[in-house]
Motif scaffolding. Sequence first.
Motif, mmCIF file in Angstrom:
data_model
loop_
_atom_site.group_PDB
_atom_site.id
_atom_site.type_symbol
_atom_site.label_atom_id
_atom_site.label_comp_id
_atom_site.label_asym_id
_atom_site.label_seq_id
_atom_site.Cartn_x
_atom_site.Cartn_y
_atom_site.Cartn_z
ATOM 1 N N ARG A 152 29.635 2.857 14.300
ATOM 2 C CA ARG A 152 30.684 1.836 14.449
ATOM 3 C C ARG A 152 31.398 1.610 13.131
ATOM 4 N NH1 ARG A 152 28.468 -3.553 16.674
ATOM 5 N NH2 ARG A 152 26.687 -2.943 15.437
ATOM 6 N N VAL A 153 30.676 1.694 12.022
ATOM 7 C CA VAL A 153 31.270 1.480 10.709
ATOM 8 C C VAL A 153 32.217 2.623 10.370
ATOM 9 C CG1 VAL A 153 30.792 1.325 8.231
ATOM 10 C CG2 VAL A 153 29.343 0.105 9.862
ATOM 11 N N ALA A 199 24.528 -4.472 8.677
ATOM 12 C CA ALA A 199 23.320 -4.607 7.850
ATOM 13 C C ALA A 199 22.364 -5.627 8.464
ATOM 14 C CB ALA A 199 23.694 -5.009 6.434
ATOM 15 N N ASP A 200 22.905 -6.744 8.935
ATOM 16 C CA ASP A 200 22.064 -7.759 9.578
ATOM 17 C C ASP A 200 21.397 -7.199 10.836
ATOM 18 O OD1 ASP A 200 22.694 -9.650 7.664
ATOM 19 O OD2 ASP A 200 24.171 -10.689 8.907
ATOM 20 N N GLU A 201 22.163 -6.452 11.613
ATOM 21 C CA GLU A 201 21.628 -5.859 12.839
ATOM 22 C C GLU A 201 20.500 -4.874 12.511
ATOM 23 O OE1 GLU A 201 21.172 -4.949 16.896
ATOM 24 O OE2 GLU A 201 22.194 -6.611 15.929
ATOM 25 N N MET A 253 32.279 -6.317 8.633
ATOM 26 C CA MET A 253 31.639 -5.382 9.556
ATOM 27 C C MET A 253 30.379 -4.786 8.939
ATOM 28 S SD MET A 253 33.349 -2.333 11.657
ATOM 29 C CE MET A 253 32.656 -1.954 13.232
ATOM 30 N N LEU A 254 30.431 -4.424 7.677
ATOM 31 C CA LEU A 254 29.243 -3.888 7.008
ATOM 32 C C LEU A 254 28.122 -4.917 6.972
ATOM 33 C CD1 LEU A 254 30.831 -1.915 4.048
ATOM 34 C CD2 LEU A 254 29.618 -0.966 6.012
ATOM 35 N N SER A 255 28.478 -6.160 6.750
ATOM 36 C CA SER A 255 27.484 -7.227 6.717
ATOM 37 C C SER A 255 26.837 -7.410 8.088
ATOM 38 C CB SER A 255 28.134 -8.535 6.263
ATOM 39 O OG SER A 255 27.214 -9.582 6.293
ATOM 40 N N LYS A 301 20.295 2.703 15.118
ATOM 41 C CA LYS A 301 20.839 2.781 13.762
ATOM 42 C C LYS A 301 22.028 3.743 13.735
ATOM 43 C CE LYS A 301 18.843 5.077 10.288
ATOM 44 N NZ LYS A 301 17.901 5.446 9.228
ATOM 45 N N LYS A 302 21.892 4.884 14.397
ATOM 46 C CA LYS A 302 22.997 5.842 14.449
ATOM 47 C C LYS A 302 24.221 5.233 15.116
ATOM 48 C CE LYS A 302 20.309 10.076 14.309
ATOM 49 N NZ LYS A 302 19.873 11.263 15.048
#
Length: 54
Positions: free
Chosen positions: A51-52, A21-23, A16-18, A45-46
């Motif tokens: 979501r994370v 980060a890509d987004e 999910m973090l990856s 971004k917020k």
Amino acid sequence: MRKIGNLVLVLLCAVMLSVVADELMKLKGLMESGVITAEEFEAQKKKDIGRVNE
């Protein structure tokens, strides 16, 4: 069994973090090229970071 469950959870978090980060990198590129504004970038971004944290 608990260790396997924890490992799965860690792997899902890493994925999910990856993805987030890509987004964010894609959004940054759109902002830098003028397709979206800095305000739109910050708003998305917020949402993505939110979501994370869920």
